[in-house]
Design an enzyme around this catalytic site. Structure first.
Site, PDB file in Angstrom:
ATOM      1  N   GLU A   1      32.444   8.685  31.372  1.00 31.76           N
ATOM      2  CA  GLU A   1      33.045   8.832  32.713  1.00 31.76           C
ATOM      3  C   GLU A   1      33.301   7.495  33.405  1.00 31.76           C
ATOM      4  O   GLU A   1      34.137   7.405  34.297  1.00 31.76           O
ATOM      5  CB  GLU A   1      32.181   9.746  33.596  1.00 31.76           C
ATOM      6  CG  GLU A   1      30.831   9.193  34.060  1.00 31.76           C
ATOM      7  CD  GLU A   1      29.680   9.417  33.084  1.00 31.76           C
ATOM      8  OE1 GLU A   1      29.942   9.614  31.878  1.00 31.76           O
ATOM      9  OE2 GLU A   1      28.512   9.365  33.525  1.00 31.76           O
TER      10      GLU A   1
ATOM     11  N   GLY B   1      36.509   1.940  50.696  1.00 39.35           N
ATOM     12  CA  GLY B   1      36.662   1.703  49.261  1.00 39.35           C
ATOM     13  C   GLY B   1      38.038   2.158  48.780  1.00 39.35           C
ATOM     14  O   GLY B   1      38.689   1.471  47.985  1.00 39.35           O
ATOM     15  N   ILE B   2      38.474   3.299  49.277  1.00 40.41           N
ATOM     16  CA  ILE B   2      39.767   3.841  48.837  1.00 40.41           C
ATOM     17  C   ILE B   2      40.909   3.010  49.434  1.00 40.41           C
ATOM     18  O   ILE B   2      41.913   2.753  48.771  1.00 40.41           O
ATOM     19  CB  ILE B   2      39.903   5.327  49.246  1.00 40.41           C
ATOM     20  CG1 ILE B   2      38.780   6.166  48.623  1.00 40.41           C
ATOM     21  CG2 ILE B   2      41.269   5.883  48.855  1.00 40.41           C
ATOM     22  CD1 ILE B   2      38.783   6.216  47.110  1.00 40.41           C
TER      23      ILE B   2
ATOM     24  N   ARG C   1      16.956   4.728  28.751  1.00 42.52           N
ATOM     25  CA  ARG C   1      15.783   4.117  28.108  1.00 42.52           C
ATOM     26  C   ARG C   1      15.377   4.891  26.849  1.00 42.52           C
ATOM     27  O   ARG C   1      14.616   4.404  26.042  1.00 42.52           O
ATOM     28  CB  ARG C   1      14.569   4.151  29.049  1.00 42.52           C
ATOM     29  CG  ARG C   1      14.709   3.293  30.278  1.00 42.52           C
ATOM     30  CD  ARG C   1      13.411   3.267  31.080  1.00 42.52           C
ATOM     31  NE  ARG C   1      13.713   2.926  32.472  1.00 42.52           N
ATOM     32  CZ  ARG C   1      13.922   1.688  32.899  1.00 42.52           C
ATOM     33  NH1 ARG C   1      13.844   0.672  32.071  1.00 42.52           N
ATOM     34  NH2 ARG C   1      14.197   1.467  34.171  1.00 42.52           N
TER      35      ARG C   1
ATOM     36  N   MET D   1      23.130  15.110  26.553  1.00 44.32           N
ATOM     37  CA  MET D   1      23.091  15.037  25.090  1.00 44.32           C
ATOM     38  C   MET D   1      21.643  15.178  24.610  1.00 44.32           C
ATOM     39  O   MET D   1      21.349  15.889  23.648  1.00 44.32           O
ATOM     40  CB  MET D   1      23.690  13.697  24.643  1.00 44.32           C
ATOM     41  CG  MET D   1      23.538  13.385  23.177  1.00 44.32           C
ATOM     42  SD  MET D   1      22.071  12.365  22.842  1.00 44.32           S
ATOM     43  CE  MET D   1      22.532  11.646  21.283  1.00 44.32           C
TER      44      MET D   1
ATOM     45  N   HIS E   1      28.107   6.920  28.617  1.00 49.94           N
ATOM     46  CA  HIS E   1      28.755   7.535  29.789  1.00 49.94           C
ATOM     47  C   HIS E   1      30.269   7.317  29.727  1.00 49.94           C
ATOM     48  O   HIS E   1      30.767   6.330  30.270  1.00 49.94           O
ATOM     49  CB  HIS E   1      28.220   6.896  31.074  1.00 49.94           C
ATOM     50  CG  HIS E   1      26.791   7.209  31.356  1.00 49.94           C
ATOM     51  ND1 HIS E   1      26.404   8.173  32.250  1.00 49.94           N
ATOM     52  CD2 HIS E   1      25.657   6.689  30.836  1.00 49.94           C
ATOM     53  CE1 HIS E   1      25.077   8.229  32.281  1.00 49.94           C
ATOM     54  NE2 HIS E   1      24.603   7.340  31.440  1.00 49.94           N
TER      55      HIS E   1
ATOM     56  N   CYS F   1      24.592  11.739  28.145  1.00 50.44           N
ATOM     57  CA  CYS F   1      23.318  11.035  28.255  1.00 50.44           C
ATOM     58  C   CYS F   1      22.154  12.025  28.266  1.00 50.44           C
ATOM     59  O   CYS F   1      21.861  12.613  27.239  1.00 50.44           O
ATOM     60  CB  CYS F   1      23.330  10.089  29.450  1.00 50.44           C
ATOM     61  SG  CYS F   1      22.195   8.706  29.220  1.00 50.44           S
TER      62      CYS F   1
HETATM   63  N1  GLN Z   1      16.655   9.766  31.337  1.00 51.22           N
HETATM   64  C1  GLN Z   1      17.348   9.521  30.124  1.00 51.22           C
HETATM   65  C2  GLN Z   1      17.068   8.149  29.551  1.00 51.22           C
HETATM   66  O1  GLN Z   1      16.645   7.268  30.259  1.00 51.22           O
HETATM   67  C3  GLN Z   1      18.848   9.720  30.308  1.00 51.22           C
HETATM   68  C4  GLN Z   1      19.486   8.757  31.258  1.00 51.22           C
HETATM   69  C5  GLN Z   1      20.833   9.167  31.714  1.00 51.22           C
HETATM   70  O2  GLN Z   1      21.211  10.341  31.660  1.00 51.22           O
HETATM   71  N2  GLN Z   1      21.593   8.236  32.255  1.00 51.22           N
HETATM   72  O3  GLN Z   1      17.277   7.915  28.389  1.00 51.22           O
END
Ligand code: GLN
Length: 539
Positions: free
Chosen positions: A515, A24-25, A468, A390, A513, A387
């Site tokens: 990142e 990949g690199i 989700r 949070m 995300h 995610c």
């Molecule tokens: N499990 C959580 C959700 O589905 C957070 C998902 C995550 O961190 N990518 O909402």
């Protein structure tokens, strides 16, 4: 747009001897070298497993699942492609055996094969060839680089090698094969050994594919004798034996490949003008910052897969980019969420100037994440929750600040009296697990006078998602009464995308995300700002 109407050039990258040699690199580095020469390049990864995508794979199996703008759950190599090239890959850039078979079986059921017997050759190989050439359609690229996952000789990669054999025949001088192998050093004999490379090329030849270029992963420099020997046994010229020596940063690989003239050899072989060597000025400036940082900062990453850095690849790389942007080396400490609790968190987090709580799924390690967040909130240590990170911040806040001791996410406790995090409405009817999360890029509107707005310097942003569950807007007024601000919303669904704490130097949780979007050329503002806050905290 590709720079001309020239035929598209296809480069195939295969691997021999062992996995983890860094295909990949190497692919991303070659693509970078071609890109700085002014060519348009895309990179595709073909994965020989039967899962449709890595979305349902456990990180222990497959490391991080990377998400594209258009919502594909992909191999983590696509993250490297994006970080190196600063170009978004899409669904078409990652194909698995599962996807190939699914397409062929659907065609068979539709009756498209008109009574033929459906076979690996030609039907599966045709579908593989189609996925490769499709990417080159529309004259968007000068080069399509296709990386074949796995190791030559594996049963599961056979149809891919066969497809390359056929394509090489069809495309003639508009294609070439780069084979990545290992040249091990035997310390007892004090010698580099070429036999594994010879054998691996022999395996390729058995399948009818003569590699054009050999990239040899090695821990010691290859001398001329070794290069000549490999050339002689493997039917390539010595200039096509490229050394890929171990290095301490993946970002140095493009420079090493340029020194080894990989790009020049490719261009000559594929009959493209070589022209002047690009200087790679901004890339070198980035490496310079990595090599000679002016300061250091300690940052913690709390997750449940810390024994395996691949699980948090994009976060780790984003911190490297953000560190360089701050002329600072980020010393990352990975902390296991299952081992953290209220009693040991002070000691475990001591010395850290910033803490990230990682994304994730399920109950394991949740209590440790919550204990971590309580600590950094109280101690005013910079915090970034991504995610699930949070979501945990909201659970912690509900329990310890808003006075809702049993608040939880319905993912972990469906019977919680205070579902501060709850399943999204559209997810309630979803029963099939693969590819059904809220995936890919969605817009987010930022509140003026928020930290988020100061950081992004923009009212409208777009970030990628994979979840989700969401913050339950029933609690919106209540959190704001307690100094937590929802500063980013999805304009269509009103879904809370960003929360931040007043009366704290830097406490931000994001449902998306960030990142996935940090690249060498474009380090992510959230990470840059978080590292900056950590540096300030360290003082
Ligand atoms: N499990 C959580 C959700 O589905 C957070 C998902 C995550 O961190 N990518 O909402």
């Amino acid at each position: 747009m590709a720079s001309s109407q020239r035929p598209i050039k296809y480069i195939f990258v295969t691997g021999g001897v062992t996995s983890s040699l860094g295909k990949g690199i190497i692919s991303a580095s070659l693509a970078k070298l071609l890109q700085v020469r002014g060519y348009t390049v895309t990179i595709q990864k073909l994965d020989p497993y039967i899962n449709i995508d890595p979305g349902t794979l456990n990180p222990y199996e497959h490391g991080e699942c990377y998400v594209t703008e258009d919502g594909a759950e992909t191999d983590l190599d696509l993250g490297h492609y994006e970080r190196f090239l600063n170009v978004h890959p899409s669904q078409a850039n990652n194909v698995t055996t599962g996807k190939i078979y699914q397409a062929v079986i659907e065609k068979e059921r539709r009756g498209d094969y008109l009574g033929e017997t459906v076979q690996v050759i030609p039907h599966i190989t045709d579908e593989i060839k189609h996925r490769i050439s499709q990417l080159g359609e529309g004259n968007r690229y000068d080069f399509v680089i296709t990386e074949i996952g796995g190791t030559v000789g594996d049963i599961e990669s056979l149809p891919y090698i066969e497809a390359i054999r056929q394509l090489k025949w069809d495309l003639g001088s508009n294609s070439l094969v780069i084979h990545l192998t290992l040249v091990p050093y035997l310390s007892a004999a004090r010698e580099l050994k070429t036999k594994p490379t010879q054998h691996s090329v022999k395996t390729m030849l058995e399948y009818g594919v003569q590699p054009d270029i050999l990239v040899c992963r090695t821990e010691k420099p290859l001398n001329d004798n070794i290069r000549n020997k490999i050339a002689l046994f493997c039917n390539v010229d010595a200039s096509s034996v490229i050394e890929s020596i171990d290095t301490n940063s993946i970002y140095k690989v493009p420079l090493l490949m340029q020194e080894e003239r990989l790009d020049q050899v490719v261009l000559k072989k594929i009959r493209m003008p070589v022209k002047k060597n690009p200087t790679l000025k901004s890339w070198r400036a980035f490496i310079e910052k990595l090599e000679s940082p002016k300061k250091q900062v300690e940052i913690g990453l709390v997750g449940k897969y810390v024994e395996l850095v691949d699980a948090y690849k994009s976060i780790i790389e984003s911190l490297i980019h953000a560190g360089a942007a701050n002329n600072c080396k980020v010393n990352l400490k990975l902390l296991h969420s299952e081992q953290l609790d209220d009693n040991n968190v002070t000691e475990s987090l001591s010395g850290l100037s910033g803490v990230i709580v990682a994304p994730g799924f399920g109950d394991r390690g949740i209590d440790g994440k919550i204990a971590t967040i309580k600590h950094v909130r109280n101690m005013k240590i910079p915090f970034l929750g991504i995610c699930l990170g949070m979501q945990c911040a909201m659970i912690e806040f509900a329990r310890n600040v808003m006075g809702l001791p049993d608040a939880h996410s319905t993912e972990m406790n469906p019977a919680t009296p205070d579902p501060i995090i709850d399943i999204m409405e559209e997810q309630k009817k979803v029963h099939i697990k693969g590819g059904t999360m809220r995936l890919g890029a969605y817009p987010c509107e930022l509140k003026k006078n928020s930290m988020a707005f100061d950081i992004y310097k923009n009212k409208e942003i777009s970030e990628r998602h994979r979840h989700r569950y969401e913050f339950n807007n029933k609690y919106l007024d209540l959190i704001e009464q307690h100094d937590m601000v929802a500063s980013g919303f999805n304009p269509d669904a009103n879904l809370v995308e960003i929360v931040e704490l007043k009366n704290h130097p830097w406490f931000i949780g994001v449902q998306f995300h960030p990142e996935y979007k940090s690249t060498v050329d474009n380090p992510h503002p959230l990470f840059i700002n978080f590292v900056k806050a950590a540096i300030k905290h360290a003082r």
